[in-house]
Write an enzyme that holds these catalytic residues in place. Structure first.
Site, PDB file in Angstrom:
ATOM      1  N   GLU A 112       0.668  -1.233  -0.177  1.00 22.91           N
ATOM      2  CA  GLU A 112      -0.419  -0.270   0.057  1.00 22.91           C
ATOM      3  C   GLU A 112       0.665   0.879  -0.157  1.00 22.91           C
ATOM      4  O   GLU A 112       1.984   1.656   0.677  1.00 22.91           O
ATOM      5  CB  GLU A 112      -1.222   0.090   1.183  1.00 22.91           C
ATOM      6  N   TYR A 162      -3.616  12.687   0.772  1.00 23.73           N
ATOM      7  CA  TYR A 162      -2.740  11.309  -0.632  1.00 23.73           C
ATOM      8  C   TYR A 162      -2.015  12.250  -1.487  1.00 23.73           C
ATOM      9  O   TYR A 162      -0.525  11.414  -1.191  1.00 23.73           O
ATOM     10  CB  TYR A 162      -3.316  10.785  -1.981  1.00 23.73           C
ATOM     11  N   GLU A 181      -6.839   9.492 -15.457  1.00 23.86           N
ATOM     12  CA  GLU A 181      -7.166  10.043 -13.441  1.00 23.86           C
ATOM     13  C   GLU A 181      -6.422  11.032 -13.579  1.00 23.86           C
ATOM     14  O   GLU A 181      -6.896  12.129 -12.212  1.00 23.86           O
ATOM     15  CB  GLU A 181      -7.075   8.203 -12.265  1.00 23.86           C
ATOM     16  N   GLY A 193     -12.840   3.029  -1.063  1.00 25.03           N
ATOM     17  CA  GLY A 193     -11.794   2.022  -1.622  1.00 25.03           C
ATOM     18  C   GLY A 193     -10.993   0.685  -1.785  1.00 25.03           C
ATOM     19  O   GLY A 193     -10.597   0.280  -1.828  1.00 25.03           O
ATOM     20  N   LEU A 194     -12.476   0.361  -2.548  1.00 25.11           N
ATOM     21  CA  LEU A 194     -12.191  -0.437  -3.353  1.00 25.11           C
ATOM     22  C   LEU A 194     -12.167  -0.461  -5.058  1.00 25.11           C
ATOM     23  O   LEU A 194     -12.466  -1.125  -5.763  1.00 25.11           O
ATOM     24  CB  LEU A 194     -13.344  -1.593  -3.429  1.00 25.11           C
ATOM     25  N   THR A 252       2.724   1.940  -1.941  1.00 23.65           N
ATOM     26  CA  THR A 252       3.928   1.796  -2.633  1.00 23.65           C
ATOM     27  C   THR A 252       4.053   2.087  -4.414  1.00 23.65           C
ATOM     28  O   THR A 252       5.053   2.386  -4.706  1.00 23.65           O
ATOM     29  CB  THR A 252       4.200   0.185  -2.271  1.00 23.65           C
ATOM     30  N   ASP A 253       2.874   2.039  -4.685  1.00 28.11           N
ATOM     31  CA  ASP A 253       2.675   2.133  -6.498  1.00 28.11           C
ATOM     32  C   ASP A 253       3.020   3.163  -7.040  1.00 28.11           C
ATOM     33  O   ASP A 253       3.492   3.821  -7.824  1.00 28.11           O
ATOM     34  CB  ASP A 253       1.882   1.531  -6.972  1.00 28.11           C
ATOM     35  N   ASP A 284      -4.222   0.126  -9.175  1.00 30.35           N
ATOM     36  CA  ASP A 284      -6.222  -0.182  -9.808  1.00 30.35           C
ATOM     37  C   ASP A 284      -6.478   0.046 -10.514  1.00 30.35           C
ATOM     38  O   ASP A 284      -6.751  -1.387 -11.308  1.00 30.35           O
ATOM     39  CB  ASP A 284      -6.695   1.094  -8.869  1.00 30.35           C
TER      40      ASP A 284
HETATM   41  C1  GLA Z   1      -5.653   4.135  -4.201  1.00 31.47           C
HETATM   42  C2  GLA Z   1      -4.943   4.912  -5.320  1.00 31.47           C
HETATM   43  C3  GLA Z   1      -3.608   3.953  -5.807  1.00 31.47           C
HETATM   44  C4  GLA Z   1      -2.383   3.884  -4.649  1.00 31.47           C
HETATM   45  C5  GLA Z   1      -3.384   3.491  -3.503  1.00 31.47           C
HETATM   46  C6  GLA Z   1      -2.352   2.998  -2.204  1.00 31.47           C
HETATM   47  O1  GLA Z   1      -6.126   3.259  -4.089  1.00 31.47           O
HETATM   48  O2  GLA Z   1      -5.679   5.082  -6.600  1.00 31.47           O
HETATM   49  O3  GLA Z   1      -2.684   3.995  -6.977  1.00 31.47           O
HETATM   50  O4  GLA Z   1      -1.563   4.355  -4.597  1.00 31.47           O
HETATM   51  O5  GLA Z   1      -4.063   4.294  -2.975  1.00 31.47           O
HETATM   52  O6  GLA Z   1      -2.319   2.005  -2.136  1.00 31.47           O
END
Ligand code: GLA
Length: 396
Positions: free
Chosen positions: A40, A232, A168, A132-133, A42-43, A180
């Protein structure tokens, strides 16, 4: 409260399309929501993630248009058909709301020089919003696969994911990473997707919890999160600043074994100390993903439990993206016998993930329900997550 969450109904979506646009849809495309097993925040640090697709989907019934116009309708949004003319297709188009996500995909395709025309689209979704999905990625990828097929673009799934991420970031204004969109585009049933977000290499890792007497539960806390509100983006900017200060391209480049030295270096810099917890989270989280993959490869899914729990502690204490409801869900699940639990997704609300032995699933579910009621929180929605398929074409 439990919820088995059926996929959206294609026949109904086709019928609604016909009623709205007075024409047959050319086809129906579905893209799933996701839960991230581990990895999480990390992307956007070029790191590792391991999401899996949910059975919940966003479905697009669609037909092409030759005039470049985009017409959008959602079963879940108030108002009727929204029409976006080619000259209005730019970030911040008039009245942009949920329509920014699909419009952004078309815009990103045009920006990339692809020969893409317009479309009529009707959406219906069972992916919970703001939970968060990844409901927005499901919307983007359902649109991307539909436009790709309608206009014969022949793009690969990773290319569609990249275009959706651009939509996005640049159109909807959310500075998310690539996880995602890749999950919605590329996941396969029965697997978690191990993705290296630097070079986008991916591997499908078999994850059959039931075969090991386990169950993965999603706890939607019903606390609605918004990634666009700045917290974020601040975490992301902090990570990028720390990478610059440490002289690496991204935090991914700090090996786990060198973490103590990196943290000491950072702490000695002006304004560096505040970034220490962010770096500690990202580096340890990448390490946890690698351990998780090794456990799954070796057929030891039970061993994921402590990694999930450590991930939650790191997100709560170091990265500071949890909230009381997520903390309560995770702590209660573990106290009631779960093997591990953590928040999943961007945080500040949304959902938690719980790994539990089948035999303890009912007890854990009840304990979380009771804890929420006692705390005076809205009842959570708890459902099992079985890894589903990524984006696909459906028969009406
Ligand atoms: C959201 C973002 C993702 C990622 C997560 C945290 O879902 O869209 O790109 O950064 O938060 O891991």
């Amino acid at each position: 409260m439990t919820d088995t969450a059926p996929a959206a109904d294609p026949a109904r979506a086709a019928a609604t399309f016909r009623a709205l646009y007075r024409a047959e849809p050319t086809g129906l495309w579905a893209a799933p929501g996701r839960v991230n097993l581990i990895g999480e925040h990390t992307d956007y640090n070029d790191g590792f993630v391991m999401p899996l697709a949910l059975p919940h989907t966003t479905l697009a019934a669609a037909a092409p248009r030759t005039d470049g116009v985009l017409r959008l309708h959602s079963a879940g949004a108030p108002g009727g058909i929204v029409e976006i003319r080619p000259e209005d297709l730019r970030p911040g188009h008039p009245g942009a709301d949920w329509t920014a996500y699909p419009a952004g995909v078309l815009w990103a395709m045009r920006e990339a020089g692809l020969p893409v025309g317009g479309a009529d689209l009707h959406y219906t979704s069972t992916v919970p919003l703001g939970a968060g999905l990844s409901s927005s990625a499901a919307l983007e990828i359902a649109t991307a696969v539909a436009l790709d097929a309608l206009h014969g673009l022949g793009l690969s799934r990773p290319d569609l994911a990249r275009l959706a991420q651009r939509a996005e970031n640049a159109y909807a204004g959310v500075p998310c990473g690539i996880m995602d969109q890749t999950a919605a585009a590329c996941c396969t049933a029965g697997h978690a997707l191990f993705l290296d977000t630097r070079d986008l290499t991916q591997r499908q890792v078999p994850f059959d919890a039931a075969a090991h007497g386990l169950r993965l539960l999603v706890v939607d806390t019903r606390v609605r999160h918004r990634l666009g509100d700045g917290a974020y983006a601040r975490r992301r900017a902090g990570c990028e600043g720390a990478a610059r200060a440490l002289g690496v391209r991204a935090l991914r480049d700090i090996p786990y074994a060198h973490l103590p030295e990196a943290l000491a270096d950072l702490a000695s810099l002006t304004d560096g100390a505040a970034l220490v917890p962010l770096v500690r989270h990202v580096v340890t989280e990448n390490h946890r993903v690698e351990q998780a993959v090794a456990h799954l490869d070796a057929g030891r899914p039970h061993a994921l439990g402590p990694l999930l729990t450590a991930s939650h502690a790191s997100l709560r204490d170091d990265f500071a993206v949890s909230c009381p409801e997520l903390d309560l869900a995770a702590a209660t699940a573990i106290a009631a016998g779960a093997l591990g639990a953590r928040m999943t997704g961007g945080g500040f609300g949304g959902s938690a993930l719980v790994l539990v032995e089948e035999a303890a699933a009912a007890t854990v579910t009840k304990a979380v329900d009771t804890a929420f009621a006692t705390a005076g929180y809205t009842a959570p929605r708890i459902f099992p997550a079985v890894p589903g398929a990524g984006a696909r074409r459906l028969d009406p």
